[in-house]
Scaffold this motif. Structure first.
Motif, short mmCIF file in Angstrom:
data_model
loop_
_atom_site.label_atom_id
_atom_site.label_comp_id
_atom_site.label_asym_id
_atom_site.label_seq_id
_atom_site.Cartn_x
_atom_site.Cartn_y
_atom_site.Cartn_z
N PHE A 138 0.82 -1.20 0.00
CA PHE A 138 0.00 0.00 0.00
C PHE A 138 0.87 1.26 0.00
CE2 PHE A 138 -2.38 3.24 2.43
CZ PHE A 138 -3.50 3.36 1.64
N LEU A 139 1.91 1.27 0.82
CA LEU A 139 2.76 2.45 0.91
C LEU A 139 3.65 2.60 -0.33
CD1 LEU A 139 3.67 2.49 4.69
CD2 LEU A 139 2.54 4.31 3.40
N ALA A 145 2.40 10.12 -3.07
CA ALA A 145 1.23 11.00 -3.11
C ALA A 145 0.80 11.40 -1.70
CB ALA A 145 0.07 10.31 -3.84
N LEU A 146 0.85 10.47 -0.77
CA LEU A 146 0.48 10.78 0.61
C LEU A 146 1.45 11.78 1.22
CD1 LEU A 146 -0.58 7.28 1.98
CD2 LEU A 146 -2.06 9.23 1.51
N LYS A 147 2.73 11.59 0.94
CA LYS A 147 3.72 12.51 1.47
C LYS A 147 3.47 13.92 0.94
CE LYS A 147 8.55 13.84 1.22
NZ LYS A 147 9.86 13.59 0.60
N GLU A 152 1.65 19.52 1.80
CA GLU A 152 0.86 20.70 1.44
C GLU A 152 -0.02 21.15 2.60
OE1 GLU A 152 -1.35 19.81 -2.03
OE2 GLU A 152 0.40 19.68 -3.36
N GLN A 153 -0.44 20.19 3.43
CA GLN A 153 -1.29 20.51 4.57
C GLN A 153 -0.48 20.88 5.81
OE1 GLN A 153 -3.53 16.90 4.91
NE2 GLN A 153 -4.58 17.17 2.96
N GLY A 154 0.85 20.84 5.69
CA GLY A 154 1.71 21.13 6.83
C GLY A 154 1.69 20.03 7.88
N ARG A 155 1.40 18.81 7.46
CA ARG A 155 1.30 17.68 8.38
C ARG A 155 2.50 16.77 8.23
NH1 ARG A 155 -4.19 16.65 9.47
NH2 ARG A 155 -3.51 14.89 10.76
N THR A 156 2.91 16.14 9.31
CA THR A 156 4.06 15.23 9.29
C THR A 156 3.69 13.85 9.81
OG1 THR A 156 4.76 15.94 11.50
CG2 THR A 156 5.70 17.12 9.60
N ASP A 157 2.40 13.53 9.87
CA ASP A 157 2.00 12.27 10.48
C ASP A 157 2.45 11.05 9.68
OD1 ASP A 157 0.19 13.20 8.59
OD2 ASP A 157 -1.49 12.09 9.42
N MET A 158 2.73 11.21 8.38
CA MET A 158 3.25 10.07 7.62
C MET A 158 4.64 9.70 8.12
SD MET A 158 0.89 8.95 5.81
CE MET A 158 1.89 7.68 5.04
N ASP A 159 5.39 10.68 8.63
CA ASP A 159 6.68 10.36 9.25
C ASP A 159 6.47 9.44 10.44
OD1 ASP A 159 7.92 11.98 7.40
OD2 ASP A 159 8.02 13.72 8.74
N GLU A 160 5.39 9.67 11.18
CA GLU A 160 5.10 8.83 12.33
C GLU A 160 4.78 7.40 11.90
OE1 GLU A 160 1.89 10.74 14.30
OE2 GLU A 160 2.95 12.66 14.51
N VAL A 161 4.09 7.26 10.76
CA VAL A 161 3.77 5.93 10.25
C VAL A 161 5.04 5.18 9.90
CG1 VAL A 161 2.70 4.67 8.34
CG2 VAL A 161 1.49 6.58 9.39
N ILE A 162 5.97 5.85 9.22
CA ILE A 162 7.22 5.20 8.83
C ILE A 162 8.03 4.83 10.07
CG2 ILE A 162 9.39 5.49 7.58
CD1 ILE A 162 6.95 5.12 5.79
N GLN A 163 8.05 5.71 11.06
CA GLN A 163 8.75 5.41 12.29
C GLN A 163 8.13 4.20 12.99
OE1 GLN A 163 8.95 8.65 15.06
NE2 GLN A 163 10.19 7.53 16.54
N ARG A 164 6.82 4.15 12.93
CA ARG A 164 6.13 3.00 13.53
C ARG A 164 6.48 1.71 12.81
NH1 ARG A 164 -0.40 2.75 14.58
NH2 ARG A 164 -0.47 0.66 15.53
#
Length: 207
Positions: A138-139, A145-147, A152-164
């Motif tokens: 999936f990633l 595209a998710l990154k 663009e939204q100023g969010r970094t939560d995908m970094d948290e997913v990768i760290q997880r």
């Protein structure tokens, strides 16, 4: 696809026919890996060009309602039996393909990205081999595209997913093969999903 859409517009003239059409494409796209990408492209085209509207909305609205029905029980599906998990994984990967093709703008972008994040959360809530393999696929499909959308939204939560995912390689009860897939995914993400070199020109020249 243009000719196909024109043919459907002349034949799909009732609410029941639209429901049946959406259900048929959806079932094939989520259960047949070879049709997943083509099914998503077909859905994207029909979302813009199939003119019929039912009491539940357009082709696109009926399709998204069908997706929502499988999205809501995602945590149960991730922990279900083999048949339930297989259906869920097909749905996850189809939705990834669909996200890349549908033109989603404004507030809907955030909602769709949040939905994809919700699928990842469901997979990682039960971090066993088959769910982790699906998360990697999936990633690989949607990561760039998710990154970009989150940036663009100023969010970094995908970094948290990768760290997880990196933490999972240390703690989850998975095989060495799956662990290797996770490590390669983390490496791919660190290289901007393979879209460009990580090092600058000056760094390359100095080596």
């Amino acid at each position: 696809m243009e000719q196909f859409a024109e043919t459907l517009s002349g034949r799909v003239t009732t609410d029941e026919a639209l429901q049946e059409l959406v259900g048929l494409i959806y079932q094939q796209a989520t259960s047949e890996p070879k049709f997943r990408s083509g099914g998503a492209r077909l859905c994207g085209y029909l979302s813009h060009h199939l003119t019929i509207r039912s009491q539940r909305g357009s082709f696109r609205q009926v399709l998204l309602q069908r997706c929502q029905a499988d999205y809501e029980p995602r945590y149960q599906a991730a922990k279900g039996d083999e048949a339930a998990r297989k259906r869920f994984h097909g749905f996850v990967l189809f939705l990834g393909e669909l996200y890349l093709l549908l033109e989603i703008e404004g507030a809907n972008t955030e909602a769709r990205v949040a939905a994809l994040r919700g699928l990842l959360e469901a997979l990682l809530s039960h971090p066993v081999g088959y769910n982790l393999i699906c998360a990697v696929k999936f990633l690989k499909l949607t990561g760039p595209a998710l990154k970009d959308a989150r940036k663009e939204q100023g969010r970094t939560d995908m970094d948290e997913v990768i760290q997880r995912l990196g933490n999972v390689t240390l703690d989850a009860p998975c095989s060495e093969g799956v662990r290797h897939m996770l490590l390669k995914l983390v490496e791919l993400r660190s290289n901007d999903w393979g879209r460009g070199p990580v090092t600058s020109a000056s760094e390359r020249n100095s080596t």
